[in-house]
Design a protein around this motif. Structure first.
Motif, mmCIF file in Angstrom:
data_model
loop_
_atom_site.group_PDB
_atom_site.id
_atom_site.type_symbol
_atom_site.label_atom_id
_atom_site.label_comp_id
_atom_site.label_asym_id
_atom_site.label_seq_id
_atom_site.Cartn_x
_atom_site.Cartn_y
_atom_site.Cartn_z
ATOM 1 N N THR A 75 0.849 -1.191 0.000
ATOM 2 C CA THR A 75 0.000 0.000 0.000
ATOM 3 C C THR A 75 0.884 1.240 0.000
ATOM 4 O OG1 THR A 75 -0.117 0.004 2.428
ATOM 5 C CG2 THR A 75 -1.877 -1.135 1.235
ATOM 6 N N ALA A 76 0.388 2.293 -0.628
ATOM 7 C CA ALA A 76 1.084 3.578 -0.661
ATOM 8 C C ALA A 76 0.084 4.664 -0.286
ATOM 9 C CB ALA A 76 1.674 3.841 -2.041
ATOM 10 N N GLU A 77 0.430 5.454 0.727
ATOM 11 C CA GLU A 77 -0.437 6.526 1.203
ATOM 12 C C GLU A 77 0.263 7.863 1.039
ATOM 13 O OE1 GLU A 77 -1.355 5.682 5.235
ATOM 14 O OE2 GLU A 77 -2.807 4.103 4.775
ATOM 15 N N GLN A 78 -0.444 8.818 0.462
ATOM 16 C CA GLN A 78 0.075 10.181 0.329
ATOM 17 C C GLN A 78 -0.287 10.960 1.589
ATOM 18 O OE1 GLN A 78 1.739 11.972 -2.517
ATOM 19 N NE2 GLN A 78 2.125 13.114 -0.639
ATOM 20 N N HIS A 79 0.718 11.449 2.297
ATOM 21 C CA HIS A 79 0.497 12.236 3.507
ATOM 22 C C HIS A 79 0.689 13.714 3.177
ATOM 23 C CE1 HIS A 79 0.433 9.029 6.705
ATOM 24 N NE2 HIS A 79 0.811 8.338 5.642
ATOM 25 N N PHE A 80 -0.193 14.537 3.730
ATOM 26 C CA PHE A 80 -0.149 15.966 3.417
ATOM 27 C C PHE A 80 -0.803 16.755 4.538
ATOM 28 C CE2 PHE A 80 -3.743 13.883 1.404
ATOM 29 C CZ PHE A 80 -4.826 14.613 1.870
ATOM 30 N N LEU A 81 -0.568 18.066 4.502
ATOM 31 C CA LEU A 81 -1.239 19.003 5.397
ATOM 32 C C LEU A 81 -2.279 19.766 4.593
ATOM 33 C CD1 LEU A 81 1.811 20.495 7.351
ATOM 34 C CD2 LEU A 81 0.253 18.711 8.127
ATOM 35 N N LYS A 82 -3.423 20.028 5.211
ATOM 36 C CA LYS A 82 -4.464 20.783 4.519
ATOM 37 C C LYS A 82 -5.113 21.762 5.482
ATOM 38 C CE LYS A 82 -8.313 17.575 5.303
ATOM 39 N NZ LYS A 82 -9.380 16.778 4.648
ATOM 40 N N ASP A 127 -3.358 14.849 7.090
ATOM 41 C CA ASP A 127 -4.305 13.886 6.544
ATOM 42 C C ASP A 127 -3.556 12.988 5.569
ATOM 43 O OD1 ASP A 127 -6.588 12.520 6.037
ATOM 44 O OD2 ASP A 127 -7.733 14.207 5.242
ATOM 45 N N SER A 128 -4.230 11.955 5.103
ATOM 46 C CA SER A 128 -3.603 11.028 4.156
ATOM 47 C C SER A 128 -4.655 10.500 3.198
ATOM 48 C CB SER A 128 -2.925 9.869 4.890
ATOM 49 O OG SER A 128 -3.879 9.106 5.597
ATOM 50 N N ALA A 129 -4.187 10.020 2.048
ATOM 51 C CA ALA A 129 -5.068 9.443 1.032
ATOM 52 C C ALA A 129 -4.376 8.229 0.426
ATOM 53 C CB ALA A 129 -5.397 10.465 -0.049
ATOM 54 N N LEU A 130 -5.143 7.172 0.210
ATOM 55 C CA LEU A 130 -4.593 5.943 -0.353
ATOM 56 C C LEU A 130 -4.326 6.133 -1.844
ATOM 57 C CD1 LEU A 130 -3.880 2.961 0.227
ATOM 58 C CD2 LEU A 130 -6.223 2.385 -0.447
ATOM 59 N N MET A 131 -3.081 5.882 -2.245
ATOM 60 C CA MET A 131 -2.696 6.017 -3.648
ATOM 61 C C MET A 131 -2.649 4.672 -4.362
ATOM 62 S SD MET A 131 0.466 8.689 -3.287
ATOM 63 C CE MET A 131 0.906 8.386 -4.999
ATOM 64 N N LEU A 181 3.654 16.151 2.170
ATOM 65 C CA LEU A 181 4.715 15.707 3.073
ATOM 66 C C LEU A 181 5.517 14.552 2.491
ATOM 67 C CD1 LEU A 181 2.773 15.801 6.459
ATOM 68 C CD2 LEU A 181 4.268 17.550 5.497
ATOM 69 N N GLY A 182 4.826 13.592 1.885
ATOM 70 C CA GLY A 182 5.521 12.450 1.315
ATOM 71 C C GLY A 182 4.604 11.256 1.158
ATOM 72 N N VAL A 183 5.201 10.140 0.748
ATOM 73 C CA VAL A 183 4.460 8.908 0.497
ATOM 74 C C VAL A 183 4.959 7.832 1.457
ATOM 75 C CG1 VAL A 183 3.883 7.125 -1.181
ATOM 76 C CG2 VAL A 183 4.124 9.503 -1.921
ATOM 77 N N LYS A 184 4.019 7.183 2.119
ATOM 78 C CA LYS A 184 4.342 6.094 3.038
ATOM 79 C C LYS A 184 3.999 4.770 2.372
ATOM 80 C CE LYS A 184 3.443 4.530 7.770
ATOM 81 N NZ LYS A 184 2.650 4.800 9.003
ATOM 82 N N ARG A 185 5.025 3.929 2.180
ATOM 83 C CA ARG A 185 4.843 2.627 1.535
ATOM 84 C C ARG A 185 5.016 1.521 2.574
ATOM 85 N NH1 ARG A 185 4.828 3.376 -3.951
ATOM 86 N NH2 ARG A 185 5.744 5.335 -4.699
ATOM 87 N N ILE A 186 4.042 0.621 2.602
ATOM 88 C CA ILE A 186 4.058 -0.483 3.566
ATOM 89 C C ILE A 186 3.919 -1.794 2.808
ATOM 90 C CG2 ILE A 186 2.947 -1.510 5.581
ATOM 91 C CD1 ILE A 186 1.872 1.204 6.313
ATOM 92 N N GLU A 187 4.805 -2.731 3.113
ATOM 93 C CA GLU A 187 4.735 -4.085 2.558
ATOM 94 C C GLU A 187 4.346 -5.055 3.672
ATOM 95 O OE1 GLU A 187 7.873 -4.426 -1.177
ATOM 96 O OE2 GLU A 187 8.504 -4.988 0.838
#
Length: 344
Positions: free
Chosen positions: A85-92, A102-106, A165-171
């Motif tokens: 999974t890859a989640e885009q993390h950002f400030l809004k 906040d974050s959104a699933l990419m 902020l960046g992308v969080k990748r989890i395996e």
């Protein structure tokens, strides 16, 4: 008024009781499944059970293996099931104008290859493990990739109310060599291979815990659910009983206060030449016919009531007497505020 607190407690207790029964029933079922100590014994057990129409539920243990395992991209771990999974993390900007994270699933990707359990004596294929109870993947890697600091991109995002902020990748992976215990239906396919699958009716567990640990955990949860159910039931019955008693006492106090008001109204309206009993009876008779009680304060019995109690909403006292009270004379609830009312 319905005592929703007590009703909610009783309904929650019923739900916990059903969960406890379900956990206890699952524990009893696991106690009665056929334990396969060595996978090489599975063929003989299937032949003995071939005459039965019911699914043959067994418990097998071994290590995860595959002829074509998947190699994880980031961690390098070899596994049979891989989820990325890859989640885009950002400030809004929020409604108040401040920045919140906040974050959104990419990306959400899943891979699986045919795999089996091997205990050194034989192997058995596993099908449909994702839908089993207790199935969980381990985290192989967790990487956070910071976003680039492009001036143009940063300006555009800022105008849209965002700060990347960046992308969080989890395996997550089911690695090869991991010991597992599987409870399910054992069948033999057309080419003579054995496999464990989800039965049409019966338990299906895939867990790193042993069968005895699964039974013990289910028994503990069953007891905990039942104890919690008993506690919530007692508390719910207490709340309902308290509500009923308070309602009965309130009605009794209301009748007593109404009687006081009627007596006071009779005394105020009685002629000097007549007795109070006849006047009171006349007032009571007229009150019954009109269906109303004189608007007298239940405390002083002299002035008309003109104050509403917050939060119970009762109106039975004048403002002068209300200033001396801390609880409602009818329901005994605490008075938070007294509101004066006016009549046309």
């Amino acid at each position: 008024m319905i005592p929703w607190g007590g009703v909610t407690c009783c309904l929650s207790a019923a739900a916990l009781y059903l969960l406890g029964r379900s956990s206890g029933r699952d524990a009893d079922i696991l106690k009665n499944v056929t334990r396969v100590n060595q996978l090489k014994e599975l063929a003989q057990l299937l032949e003995l059970d071939s005459s039965k129409l019911l699914p043959f539920i067994v418990a097998v243990s071994g290590r995860v293996g595959s002829d074509s395992p998947i190699k994880c991209e980031h961690s390098g771990i070899r596994g049979v099931i891989v989820e990325e999974t890859a989640e885009q993390h950002f400030l809004k900007h929020n409604e108040t104008g401040s920045w919140v994270q906040d974050s959104a699933l990419m990306l959400s990707m899943s891979k699986e290859v045919p795999w089996f359990l091997d205990d050194g004596t034989s192997r058995v294929n596993v099908v449909g493990a994702r839908g089993a109870t207790g199935f969980a993947l381990t985290v192989g890697s967790e990487v956070f990739e910071e976003s680039g600091r492009s001036l143009v991109r940063g300006t555009l995002d800022y105008l849209q109310g965002l700060k990347m902020l960046g992308v969080k990748r989890i395996e997550r992976v089911l690695p090869t060599g991991m010991p597992l215990t599987i409870v399910g239906e054992a069948v033999k396919d057309d080419i003579g291979d054995f496999r464990i699958q989800k039965p049409d009716k019966g338990p299906f567990y895939v867990s790193p815990k042993s069968l005895d640990q699964l039974i013990s955990n289910l028994g503990k949860w069953s007891r905990w659910y039942k104890y919690a159910s008993m506690g919530l039931t007692v508390f719910g019955v207490f709340l309902i009983t308290k509500h009923v008693i308070d309602h009965v006492l309130e009605r009794r106090r209301r009748r007593e206060l109404q009687k006081r008001v009627l007596d006071a109204a009779a005394k105020r309206s009685e002629p000097e030449s007549e007795g109070s009993d006849g006047a009171r009876e006349n007032v009571q008779d007229s009150t019954k016919k009109e269906g109303a009680v004189p608007d007298l304060c239940v405390i002083c019995l002299e002035r008309e009531y003109n104050a509403v109690f917050v939060s119970c909403g009762h109106m039975c006292c004048c403002t002068a007497c209300s200033s001396q009270l801390s609880s409602c004379p009818l329901c005994r609830r605490r008075i938070d505020q007294v509101v004066k009312t006016y009549r046309h």
